[in-house]
Design a protein around this motif. Structure first.
Motif, PDB file in Angstrom:
ATOM      1  N   UNK A 252       0.848  -1.199   0.000  1.00  0.00           N
ATOM      2  CA  UNK A 252       0.000   0.000   0.000  1.00  0.00           C
ATOM      3  C   UNK A 252       0.881   1.245   0.000  1.00  0.00           C
ATOM      4  N   UNK A 253       1.005   1.894  -1.151  1.00  0.00           N
ATOM      5  CA  UNK A 253       1.889   3.055  -1.247  1.00  0.00           C
ATOM      6  C   UNK A 253       1.252   4.318  -0.658  1.00  0.00           C
ATOM      7  N   UNK A 254       0.005   4.217  -0.253  1.00  0.00           N
ATOM      8  CA  UNK A 254      -0.647   5.357   0.376  1.00  0.00           C
ATOM      9  C   UNK A 254      -0.615   5.293   1.904  1.00  0.00           C
ATOM     10  N   UNK A 255       0.083   4.302   2.430  1.00  0.00           N
ATOM     11  CA  UNK A 255       0.281   4.255   3.889  1.00  0.00           C
ATOM     12  C   UNK A 255       1.031   5.499   4.345  1.00  0.00           C
ATOM     13  N   UNK A 256       0.722   6.002   5.555  1.00  0.00           N
ATOM     14  CA  UNK A 256       1.395   7.210   6.026  1.00  0.00           C
ATOM     15  C   UNK A 256       2.624   6.935   6.892  1.00  0.00           C
ATOM     16  N   UNK A 257       3.522   7.880   6.883  1.00  0.00           N
ATOM     17  CA  UNK A 257       4.666   7.888   7.795  1.00  0.00           C
ATOM     18  C   UNK A 257       4.157   8.136   9.216  1.00  0.00           C
ATOM     19  N   UNK A 258       4.709   7.407  10.176  1.00  0.00           N
ATOM     20  CA  UNK A 258       4.377   7.624  11.585  1.00  0.00           C
ATOM     21  C   UNK A 258       5.635   8.057  12.346  1.00  0.00           C
ATOM     22  N   UNK A 259       5.486   8.276  13.634  1.00  0.00           N
ATOM     23  CA  UNK A 259       6.625   8.696  14.455  1.00  0.00           C
ATOM     24  C   UNK A 259       7.676   7.606  14.602  1.00  0.00           C
ATOM     25  N   UNK A 260       7.345   6.368  14.228  1.00  0.00           N
ATOM     26  CA  UNK A 260       8.294   5.260  14.389  1.00  0.00           C
ATOM     27  C   UNK A 260       8.838   4.739  13.061  1.00  0.00           C
ATOM     28  N   UNK A 261       8.463   5.352  11.947  1.00  0.00           N
ATOM     29  CA  UNK A 261       8.925   4.879  10.637  1.00  0.00           C
ATOM     30  C   UNK A 261      10.408   5.203  10.456  1.00  0.00           C
ATOM     31  N   UNK A 262      11.247   4.168  10.424  1.00  0.00           N
ATOM     32  CA  UNK A 262      12.686   4.381  10.245  1.00  0.00           C
ATOM     33  C   UNK A 262      13.047   4.611   8.786  1.00  0.00           C
ATOM     34  N   UNK A 263      12.192   4.128   7.889  1.00  0.00           N
ATOM     35  CA  UNK A 263      12.441   4.282   6.461  1.00  0.00           C
ATOM     36  C   UNK A 263      11.673   3.236   5.697  1.00  0.00           C
ATOM     37  N   UNK A 264      11.804   3.276   4.376  1.00  0.00           N
ATOM     38  CA  UNK A 264      11.190   2.258   3.540  1.00  0.00           C
ATOM     39  C   UNK A 264      12.222   1.702   2.573  1.00  0.00           C
ATOM     40  N   UNK A 265      12.074   0.422   2.261  1.00  0.00           N
ATOM     41  CA  UNK A 265      12.968  -0.270   1.333  1.00  0.00           C
ATOM     42  C   UNK A 265      12.104  -0.833   0.210  1.00  0.00           C
ATOM     43  N   UNK A 266      12.334  -0.364  -1.001  1.00  0.00           N
ATOM     44  CA  UNK A 266      11.561  -0.791  -2.169  1.00  0.00           C
ATOM     45  C   UNK A 266      12.277  -1.953  -2.845  1.00  0.00           C
ATOM     46  N   UNK A 267      11.580  -3.069  -3.037  1.00  0.00           N
ATOM     47  CA  UNK A 267      12.163  -4.240  -3.691  1.00  0.00           C
ATOM     48  C   UNK A 267      11.213  -4.768  -4.771  1.00  0.00           C
ATOM     49  N   UNK A 268      11.766  -5.384  -5.846  1.00  0.00           N
ATOM     50  CA  UNK A 268      10.928  -5.928  -6.913  1.00  0.00           C
ATOM     51  C   UNK A 268       9.956  -6.972  -6.379  1.00  0.00           C
ATOM     52  N   UNK A 269       8.817  -7.066  -7.030  1.00  0.00           N
ATOM     53  CA  UNK A 269       7.766  -7.967  -6.565  1.00  0.00           C
ATOM     54  C   UNK A 269       8.214  -9.422  -6.565  1.00  0.00           C
ATOM     55  N   UNK A 270       9.182  -9.751  -7.428  1.00  0.00           N
ATOM     56  CA  UNK A 270       9.651 -11.143  -7.509  1.00  0.00           C
ATOM     57  C   UNK A 270      10.895 -11.403  -6.667  1.00  0.00           C
ATOM     58  N   UNK A 271      11.251 -10.475  -5.805  1.00  0.00           N
ATOM     59  CA  UNK A 271      12.425 -10.668  -4.956  1.00  0.00           C
ATOM     60  C   UNK A 271      12.180 -11.823  -3.981  1.00  0.00           C
ATOM     61  N   UNK A 272      13.253 -12.528  -3.686  1.00  0.00           N
ATOM     62  CA  UNK A 272      13.218 -13.671  -2.769  1.00  0.00           C
ATOM     63  C   UNK A 272      12.492 -13.349  -1.461  1.00  0.00           C
ATOM     64  N   UNK A 273      12.782 -12.188  -0.887  1.00  0.00           N
ATOM     65  CA  UNK A 273      12.200 -11.839   0.411  1.00  0.00           C
ATOM     66  C   UNK A 273      10.695 -11.615   0.327  1.00  0.00           C
ATOM     67  N   UNK A 274      10.250 -11.016  -0.756  1.00  0.00           N
ATOM     68  CA  UNK A 274       8.810 -10.779  -0.915  1.00  0.00           C
ATOM     69  C   UNK A 274       8.080 -12.095  -1.136  1.00  0.00           C
ATOM     70  N   UNK A 275       8.676 -12.991  -1.925  1.00  0.00           N
ATOM     71  CA  UNK A 275       8.077 -14.321  -2.105  1.00  0.00           C
ATOM     72  C   UNK A 275       7.905 -15.018  -0.761  1.00  0.00           C
TER      73      UNK A 275
END
Length: 437
Positions: free
Chosen positions: A210-233
């Protein structure tokens, strides 16, 4: 107004991920104050950039908290490899009671149990807190915010890193409530058509689409990875499939336990025995043993130690949930004693990133001064541990940046929330407030 009240009024919570209201911690009287700048998650570098660029603010926050807590010493935990951060913080230190604790490049060196032991040689009791051994731990960004609170500046912006498969990885401040979509745009966008986002870390963060999720006071950052990446699978797999695979494939090699950071510190966490629980019933549910209860969910067992790519961390999470719901608490019978092989079984971050297929994304995220004003922000009412904040505004009310929009009920654990932009209240629900610029 004392420091505790200023921290409370500023709505400060633990910026390192836990989100515990900082005014409650600040009431403590302790022997040691620990500033956590270890930042052991792969790819996230926001604490490093904050220490390099704003050391005086961090040290100022430490100085105020030292007086408030009557602490004798402060230890600032920084990885030894982060030379610029070390030099920057060292140059800002004028108080001889503030010391550096240099850490190896291992995961999870930023875990507070690990940091307390590295800095003070003290072991927190099972189920315990740093306070139990005379320590108070705060993330370096929390200390930055405490410095702001002394000037009556509330938490309305978040310092974070945007990295992974984006064109210009970087770190910057944005108003709380900014969307992930906007963060990606501020980092130059991504060439990917379809991707997933890890929020606040690969191992202890979470996956969202969900790219419309908001930043909160605890968000350290975001890491964008391809949909077919091992970790996402891996992460997309339903929990019943994780359990089914574990039930059939776990051969009880015990690597998950032998490399468990908490087990190596002396806590009776044994993920391989928790995996046995999967074989107790046909479903692999509702029969969990006690060896999950002291797990910290760092993910090293699932994502590094297991040679079969199974899910012992997820099994431990289910076990902990079952034990809590049934009022069961495991009391460790043996003394907490560091394992003699602890140092030899650490997980080097480079090896971890190689295992997770992240090496190609291991890039600097340099700080950039950005004065970004979103058209609207979505302020979640629960950005912290404890109870959600309660709105104190009404629809169509005009508010100014820094104005209080949600407050804490008396005698409840929680944190105040302030407007992060000038604007008009456009929506109020039980979960969030939307302000349009």
């Amino acid at each position: 107004m004392d420091l505790v009240e200023k921290i409370f009024n500023a709505g400060i919570v633990g910026a390192g991920g836990g989100g515990f209201p900082s005014h409650i911690k600040a009431k403590s009287k302790v022997e040691f104050l620990l500033a956590n700048g270890a930042e052991c998650e792969p790819l996230i570098h926001k604490d490093y950039e904050l220490m390099v660029n704003f050391p005086e603010k961090i040290i100022d926050g430490i100085e105020h908290l030292l007086k408030q807590t009557n602490a004798k010493k402060t230890f600032v935990g920084i990885k030894e490899k982060n030379k610029k951060a070390i030099d920057s913080i060292a140059d800002a230190i004028k108080n001889p009671s503030i010391n550096l604790t240099l850490l190896g490049d291992f995961y999870p060196s930023g875990d507070e149990y690990e940091l307390v032991y590295a800095a003070t040689n003290r072991l927190i009791p099972p189920h315990g807190l740093p306070l139990d051994v005379g320590c108070l731990v705060n993330n370096v960004e929390t200390l930055y915010n405490i410095s702001n609170a002394t000037e009556e500046i509330p938490v309305t912006k978040k310092f974070l890193s945007v990295t992974g498969a984006v064109k210009n990885p970087k770190s910057f401040f944005v108003p709380v409530g900014t969307s992930f979509r906007e963060l990606i745009e501020l980092a130059g966008g991504t060439a990917l058509q379809d991707y997933g986002i890890f929020v606040s870390g690969i191992l202890m963060g979470r996956l969202t689409f969900d790219i419309d999720e908001p930043v909160t006071k605890t968000t350290a950052g975001i890491i964008v990875l391809p949909i077919n990446h091992y970790l996402i699978d891996r992460m997309k797999r339903p929990i019943h499939d994780m359990n089914r695979i574990g039930k059939s494939a776990c051969d009880q090699c015990s690597y998950c336990t032998e490399f468990c950071p908490r087990y190596l510190l002396g806590y009776d966490v044994q993920p391989h025995k928790v995996m046995r629980s999967l074989a107790f019933t046909k479903t692999g549910e509702r029969v969990w043993n006690q060896y999950a209860d002291l797990c910290c969910s760092c993910g090293l067992c699932s994502l590094y130690a297991c040679p079969e790519d199974l899910y012992p961390r997820e099994a431990c999470n289910q076990g902990k949930d079952y034990l809590r719901k049934n009022g069961i608490r495991y009391e460790q019978p043996k003394e907490v004693k560091v394992h003699p092989m602890k140092e030899g079984r650490r997980a080097p971050l480079k090896m971890l990133m190689k295992k997770l297929q992240l090496t190609d994304y291991d890039k600097a995220t340099p700080f950039e001064e950005i004065d970004y004003q979103p058209r609207s922000v979505k302020l979640l009412l629960k950005q912290h541990a404890g109870q959600p904040a309660k709105p104190v505004v009404v629809l169509n009310q005009r508010v100014r940046k820094d104005e209080l929009v949600a407050d804490v009920e008396p005698d409840k654990v929680g944190a105040k929330i302030h407007a992060s932009i000038d604007g008009v209240i456009k929506e109020i629900t039980d979960n969030y407030i939307i302000i349009e610029n």
